[in-house]
Motif scaffolding. Structure first.
Motif, PDB file in Angstrom:
ATOM      1  N   PHE A  97       0.821  -1.206   0.000  1.00  0.00           N
ATOM      2  CA  PHE A  97       0.000   0.000   0.000  1.00  0.00           C
ATOM      3  C   PHE A  97       0.865   1.269   0.000  1.00  0.00           C
ATOM      4  CE2 PHE A  97      -2.611  -3.329   1.820  1.00  0.00           C
ATOM      5  CZ  PHE A  97      -3.807  -3.173   1.133  1.00  0.00           C
ATOM      6  N   VAL A  98       1.972   1.223   0.760  1.00  0.00           N
ATOM      7  CA  VAL A  98       2.756   2.452   0.960  1.00  0.00           C
ATOM      8  C   VAL A  98       3.557   2.830  -0.297  1.00  0.00           C
ATOM      9  CG1 VAL A  98       4.705   3.441   2.244  1.00  0.00           C
ATOM     10  CG2 VAL A  98       2.907   2.165   3.455  1.00  0.00           C
ATOM     11  N   LEU A  99       4.294   1.885  -0.865  1.00  0.00           N
ATOM     12  CA  LEU A  99       5.221   2.237  -1.960  1.00  0.00           C
ATOM     13  C   LEU A  99       4.521   2.873  -3.168  1.00  0.00           C
ATOM     14  CD1 LEU A  99       7.781  -0.734  -1.852  1.00  0.00           C
ATOM     15  CD2 LEU A  99       8.180   1.647  -1.208  1.00  0.00           C
ATOM     16  N   PRO A 100       3.424   2.277  -3.684  1.00  0.00           N
ATOM     17  CA  PRO A 100       2.805   2.906  -4.862  1.00  0.00           C
ATOM     18  C   PRO A 100       2.304   4.321  -4.577  1.00  0.00           C
ATOM     19  CG  PRO A 100       1.998   0.669  -4.583  1.00  0.00           C
ATOM     20  CD  PRO A 100       2.763   0.998  -3.348  1.00  0.00           C
ATOM     21  N   PHE A 101       1.764   4.540  -3.384  1.00  0.00           N
ATOM     22  CA  PHE A 101       1.189   5.858  -3.126  1.00  0.00           C
ATOM     23  C   PHE A 101       2.267   6.899  -2.820  1.00  0.00           C
ATOM     24  CE2 PHE A 101      -2.453   3.083  -2.709  1.00  0.00           C
ATOM     25  CZ  PHE A 101      -3.328   3.749  -3.571  1.00  0.00           C
ATOM     26  N   VAL A 102       3.349   6.491  -2.177  1.00  0.00           N
ATOM     27  CA  VAL A 102       4.458   7.431  -1.988  1.00  0.00           C
ATOM     28  C   VAL A 102       5.088   7.748  -3.349  1.00  0.00           C
ATOM     29  CG1 VAL A 102       6.745   7.747  -0.964  1.00  0.00           C
ATOM     30  CG2 VAL A 102       4.918   6.691   0.377  1.00  0.00           C
ATOM     31  N   ALA A 103       5.272   6.733  -4.177  1.00  0.00           N
ATOM     32  CA  ALA A 103       5.841   6.959  -5.514  1.00  0.00           C
ATOM     33  C   ALA A 103       4.953   7.908  -6.316  1.00  0.00           C
ATOM     34  CB  ALA A 103       5.990   5.624  -6.236  1.00  0.00           C
ATOM     35  N   ARG A 104       3.642   7.775  -6.134  1.00  0.00           N
ATOM     36  CA  ARG A 104       2.721   8.663  -6.861  1.00  0.00           C
ATOM     37  C   ARG A 104       2.817  10.093  -6.342  1.00  0.00           C
ATOM     38  NH1 ARG A 104      -3.713   7.489  -8.009  1.00  0.00           N
ATOM     39  NH2 ARG A 104      -3.810   8.685  -9.943  1.00  0.00           N
ATOM     40  N   LEU A 105       2.946  10.219  -5.033  1.00  0.00           N
ATOM     41  CA  LEU A 105       3.123  11.563  -4.470  1.00  0.00           C
ATOM     42  C   LEU A 105       4.389  12.217  -5.011  1.00  0.00           C
ATOM     43  CD1 LEU A 105       2.200  11.092  -0.692  1.00  0.00           C
ATOM     44  CD2 LEU A 105       0.979  12.466  -2.397  1.00  0.00           C
ATOM     45  N   LEU A 106       5.421  11.396  -5.232  1.00  0.00           N
ATOM     46  CA  LEU A 106       6.701  11.908  -5.733  1.00  0.00           C
ATOM     47  C   LEU A 106       6.713  12.004  -7.258  1.00  0.00           C
ATOM     48  CD1 LEU A 106       9.031   9.834  -3.372  1.00  0.00           C
ATOM     49  CD2 LEU A 106       8.488  12.271  -3.207  1.00  0.00           C
ATOM     50  N   ASN A 107       5.597  11.572  -7.874  1.00  0.00           N
ATOM     51  CA  ASN A 107       5.460  11.669  -9.332  1.00  0.00           C
ATOM     52  C   ASN A 107       6.536  10.883 -10.078  1.00  0.00           C
ATOM     53  OD1 ASN A 107       3.508  12.746 -10.968  1.00  0.00           O
ATOM     54  ND2 ASN A 107       4.788  14.462 -11.622  1.00  0.00           N
ATOM     55  N   LEU A 108       6.902   9.748  -9.573  1.00  0.00           N
ATOM     56  CA  LEU A 108       7.966   8.965 -10.209  1.00  0.00           C
ATOM     57  C   LEU A 108       7.451   8.328 -11.502  1.00  0.00           C
ATOM     58  CD1 LEU A 108       9.551   6.991  -7.192  1.00  0.00           C
ATOM     59  CD2 LEU A 108      10.273   9.173  -8.195  1.00  0.00           C
ATOM     60  N   PRO A 109       8.273   8.304 -12.559  1.00  0.00           N
ATOM     61  CA  PRO A 109       7.886   7.554 -13.765  1.00  0.00           C
ATOM     62  C   PRO A 109       7.715   6.075 -13.415  1.00  0.00           C
ATOM     63  CG  PRO A 109       9.794   8.950 -14.180  1.00  0.00           C
ATOM     64  CD  PRO A 109       9.572   8.975 -12.696  1.00  0.00           C
ATOM     65  N   THR A 110       6.902   5.380 -14.206  1.00  0.00           N
ATOM     66  CA  THR A 110       6.579   3.988 -13.860  1.00  0.00           C
ATOM     67  C   THR A 110       7.818   3.092 -13.789  1.00  0.00           C
ATOM     68  OG1 THR A 110       6.107   3.601 -16.196  1.00  0.00           O
ATOM     69  CG2 THR A 110       4.218   4.032 -14.756  1.00  0.00           C
ATOM     70  N   GLY A 111       8.766   3.291 -14.722  1.00  0.00           N
ATOM     71  CA  GLY A 111       9.968   2.452 -14.717  1.00  0.00           C
ATOM     72  C   GLY A 111      10.799   2.652 -13.455  1.00  0.00           C
ATOM     73  N   VAL A 112      10.882   3.899 -12.997  1.00  0.00           N
ATOM     74  CA  VAL A 112      11.645   4.214 -11.786  1.00  0.00           C
ATOM     75  C   VAL A 112      10.948   3.626 -10.552  1.00  0.00           C
ATOM     76  CG1 VAL A 112      12.425   6.093 -10.291  1.00  0.00           C
ATOM     77  CG2 VAL A 112      12.671   6.281 -12.781  1.00  0.00           C
ATOM     78  N   ALA A 113       9.641   3.817 -10.487  1.00  0.00           N
ATOM     79  CA  ALA A 113       8.892   3.289  -9.335  1.00  0.00           C
ATOM     80  C   ALA A 113       8.976   1.765  -9.292  1.00  0.00           C
ATOM     81  CB  ALA A 113       7.434   3.735  -9.414  1.00  0.00           C
ATOM     82  N   GLY A 114       8.898   1.127 -10.458  1.00  0.00           N
ATOM     83  CA  GLY A 114       9.000  -0.336 -10.498  1.00  0.00           C
ATOM     84  C   GLY A 114      10.346  -0.814  -9.967  1.00  0.00           C
ATOM     85  N   ALA A 115      11.409  -0.089 -10.338  1.00  0.00           N
ATOM     86  CA  ALA A 115      12.745  -0.450  -9.848  1.00  0.00           C
ATOM     87  C   ALA A 115      12.828  -0.270  -8.334  1.00  0.00           C
ATOM     88  CB  ALA A 115      13.804   0.402 -10.548  1.00  0.00           C
ATOM     89  N   HIS A 124      -2.363   8.642 -15.961  1.00  0.00           N
ATOM     90  CA  HIS A 124      -3.168   9.474 -15.046  1.00  0.00           C
ATOM     91  C   HIS A 124      -2.225  10.427 -14.305  1.00  0.00           C
ATOM     92  CE1 HIS A 124      -6.803   7.018 -15.677  1.00  0.00           C
ATOM     93  NE2 HIS A 124      -5.963   5.998 -15.705  1.00  0.00           N
ATOM     94  N   GLY A 125      -1.444  11.149 -15.065  1.00  0.00           N
ATOM     95  CA  GLY A 125      -0.497  12.097 -14.478  1.00  0.00           C
ATOM     96  C   GLY A 125       0.857  11.496 -14.165  1.00  0.00           C
ATOM     97  N   ILE A 126       1.037  10.218 -14.465  1.00  0.00           N
ATOM     98  CA  ILE A 126       2.320   9.553 -14.206  1.00  0.00           C
ATOM     99  C   ILE A 126       2.943   9.162 -15.548  1.00  0.00           C
ATOM    100  CG2 ILE A 126       3.402   7.480 -13.225  1.00  0.00           C
ATOM    101  CD1 ILE A 126       2.550   9.531 -11.130  1.00  0.00           C
ATOM    102  N   ALA A 127       4.233   9.520 -15.715  1.00  0.00           N
ATOM    103  CA  ALA A 127       4.924   9.236 -16.970  1.00  0.00           C
ATOM    104  C   ALA A 127       5.268   7.752 -17.084  1.00  0.00           C
ATOM    105  CB  ALA A 127       6.198  10.076 -17.055  1.00  0.00           C
ATOM    106  N   GLY A 128       5.353   7.276 -18.333  1.00  0.00           N
ATOM    107  CA  GLY A 128       5.724   5.886 -18.570  1.00  0.00           C
ATOM    108  C   GLY A 128       4.509   5.015 -18.835  1.00  0.00           C
ATOM    109  N   THR A 129       4.788   3.745 -19.112  1.00  0.00           N
ATOM    110  CA  THR A 129       3.697   2.807 -19.404  1.00  0.00           C
ATOM    111  C   THR A 129       3.500   1.850 -18.229  1.00  0.00           C
ATOM    112  OG1 THR A 129       5.154   1.114 -20.341  1.00  0.00           O
ATOM    113  CG2 THR A 129       4.405   2.859 -21.836  1.00  0.00           C
ATOM    114  N   SER A 130       2.339   1.210 -18.215  1.00  0.00           N
ATOM    115  CA  SER A 130       2.077   0.251 -17.132  1.00  0.00           C
ATOM    116  C   SER A 130       3.066  -0.914 -17.207  1.00  0.00           C
ATOM    117  CB  SER A 130       0.643  -0.254 -17.200  1.00  0.00           C
ATOM    118  OG  SER A 130       0.404  -0.875 -18.446  1.00  0.00           O
ATOM    119  N   ASP A 131       3.448  -1.314 -18.423  1.00  0.00           N
ATOM    120  CA  ASP A 131       4.412  -2.413 -18.572  1.00  0.00           C
ATOM    121  C   ASP A 131       5.752  -2.084 -17.916  1.00  0.00           C
ATOM    122  OD1 ASP A 131       2.904  -4.317 -19.802  1.00  0.00           O
ATOM    123  OD2 ASP A 131       3.494  -3.783 -21.845  1.00  0.00           O
TER     124      ASP A 131
END
Lengths: 466, 66
Positions: free
Chosen positions: A264-282, A307-314
């Motif tokens: 629960f914590v990591l995705p929402f903190v990453a979203r608050l920080l506006n991290l691109p999907t590839g960076v958040a996944g790493a 939805h305001g986040i750069a990168g693709t879901s993949d």
């Protein structure tokens, strides 16, 4: 003859059976995941060469905004869902029966699991789902946790709630959407980043635990759980170092509490920080503790793409998988082997038995990774005959797309199973010292993982493309 | 004792995010004499095994270790 049939008591109180050698091919769930995952991909490719496709059976709910739309879609495809249900039931049923589970326990559990999975998938396809943060992994987890910790389910249903098995099948299917060239390109950085974090995290937890007065073995079991691959690493190292029998359950409790919180914590903190999907996944790949929990977090974040986040879901799932599976999971055998040597030569030579054989590195190797790599090689060989545009137009809709849809189903089965099997009141009491030592390491892990993912290797992770 | 079903019943929470059926466990099991979770090559001096697969193949079981 099944494994349980042949078990016999021994004078010393220990009974050991040998499933190693060729027997491992049908006595370990990793290999069954390989057979099922690669089987689906090979059949999919065969159909593709014949001008057909898995698309019919890989049905998923369509996007919907009104209940009438949803009802029309489900009724129009009812036969496809029934066929898909039986496909999964037969594949998983054969595997789990071979592993020693009873079909009469598995079948009702899987009927229940599939029906709830359809519900979760439907919720995720609602056009307003993202607005209300109804990401399928989180909905599945919350629903599963609620049911298992309030209403409760029959214990026999656990035969159908096989988190690791479903996640391994899903990761192998994921390999068919991840080009091998990308693994070769991104793999070295993934291994470097994961190694830095794994070693630092292990040492922090180990020395924090020692400082708090815990013994070598428990410190190592906790350290491996935080540094390598969660519960699997903890039990592998517990066996390798000859830990007291209560140590693995202590580590399991601590890892699960942290892993579920991090979903629960990591995705929402990453979203608050506006991290691109590839960076958040790493970052998630570096900082989550278990494959299933990490995939849940990475897929949740992938859902924020567009939805305001750069990168693709993949990209979120790819970078997670590269770091976690390629960078961390593959080394568990070596961690266990090294710690076993230290345990037998330095910590408790008399109590922890003879030195380990280097062959144990192979026995502990998570074999599903072989399936993941083969899947990636297969799809890469298929893709080499097409330009990017031709691949997207001709191959993705009839081969890669349906495999991806089946992967999504496998992951939903796993996410729901996490919730359905997590009964907090039944977990072992961990104690403040193990929890404290692990927590110190987890915090260091999260911070170091963030620095490496979002700064040091940021350009690498945000440029993961075909 | 290294039957995966019994191990999962003994170790609370093992099935939540792992499994006793996975490769990483190898053939580790519980030594009920010393209350330790050990690898198959543990080589405990008190171990007198009836190794299932060996017995299945009609061979003489070892009397100590594996």
């Amino acid at each position: 003859m099944s494994r349980t049939d042949v078990e016999a008591p021994s004078a010393g109180g220990t009974t050991l059976t040998q499933a190693q050698g060729w027997r491992e091919l049908w006595l370990k769930e990793d290999w069954w995941a390989v057979w099922i995952g690669l089987g689906i991909i090979v059949v999919g490719y065969f159909l593709f060469t014949q001008g057909a496709s898995l698309k019919w059976i890989a049905v998923t709910p369509a996007k919907w905004s009104t209940l009438s739309q949803l009802g029309a879609d489900l009724s129009a495809n009812a036969l496809r869902y029934v066929a898909q249900f039986f496909l999964w039931l037969v594949l998983f049923g054969i595997a789990l029966t071979a592993l020693g589970h009873k079909a009469r326990d598995f079948v009702p559990a899987f009927v229940f699991l599939y029906l709830i999975s359809v519900l979760i998938f439907v919720i995720g396809q609602w056009t307003q789902a993202n607005y209300y943060n109804l990401e399928p992994p989180l909905v599945a987890l919350v629903l599963g946790l609620f049911v298992s910790n309030t209403i409760g389910l029959p214990r026999l249903f656990d035969a159908g709630f096989r988190v690791e098995f479903y996640i391994k099948v899903g990761i192998i299917l994921l390999g068919a959407t991840l080009p091998f060239t990308l693994i070769l390109w991104a793999g070295p950085i993934a291994i470097l980043q994961a190694s830095i974090v794994s070693i630092v995290t292990f040492l922090v937890i180990y020395f924090a635990a020692r400082r708090l007065g815990l013994d070598h073995q428990l410190s190592a079991v906790l350290g491996a759980g935080g540094a390598v691959c969660g519960v699997s690493a903890s039990i592998a190292v517990a066996g390798a170092v000859g830990a007291k029998k209560e140590y693995a359950p202590i580590a399991i409790t601590v890892v699960i509490v942290w892993a579920i919180a991090m979903i629960f914590v990591l995705p929402f903190v990453a979203r608050l920080l506006n991290l691109p999907t590839g960076v958040a996944g790493a970052w998630i790949g570096t900082s989550e503790f278990a494959d299933a929990a990490g995939i849940a977090a990475a897929q949740t974040y992938g859902g924020f793409a567009g939805h305001g986040i750069a990168g693709t879901s993949d990209q979120a799932v790819w970078s997670f998988t590269l770091i976690k599976v390629v960078g961390r999971d593959v080394w568990i055998g070596i961690w266990a082997f090294v710690l076993a040597i230290i345990s037998t030569t330095r910590w408790e030579p008399a109590a922890t038995g003879r030195k380990p054989d280097a062959a144990e590195i192979w026995w502990r190797f998570p074999k599903f990774i072989i399936g993941f790599l083969i899947a990636s090689i297969i799809i890469t060989l298929v893709a080499r005959n097409y330009t990017q545009a031709a691949y997207t137009k001709q191959v993705t809709p009839v081969l890669a797309g349906p495999i991806k849809d089946l992967r999504t189903w496998a992951f939903i089965f796993a996410f729901l199973s996490i919730g359905f099997t997590t009964r907090f009141r039944e977990l072992a009491h961990a104690g403040l010292k193990p929890f404290g030592a692990f927590s110190i390491g987890a915090i260091v892990n999260v911070l170091l993982g963030f620095v490496l993912s979002a700064y040091v290797f940021a350009s690498h992770w945000q440029n993961l493309v075909h | 004792m290294n039957d995966p079903k019994k191990l999962e019943a003994t170790m609370s929470g093992l099935i939540i995010m792992s499994s006793a059926y996975g490769s990483v466990r190898a053939e580790d099991g519980l030594c009920q004499l010393h209350d330790r979770y050990v690898r198959a090559s543990f080589g405990c001096g008190d171990f007198a095994a009836t190794v299932a697969v060996v017995a299945e193949e009609g061979l003489e079981p070892p009397t100590q270790g594996l």
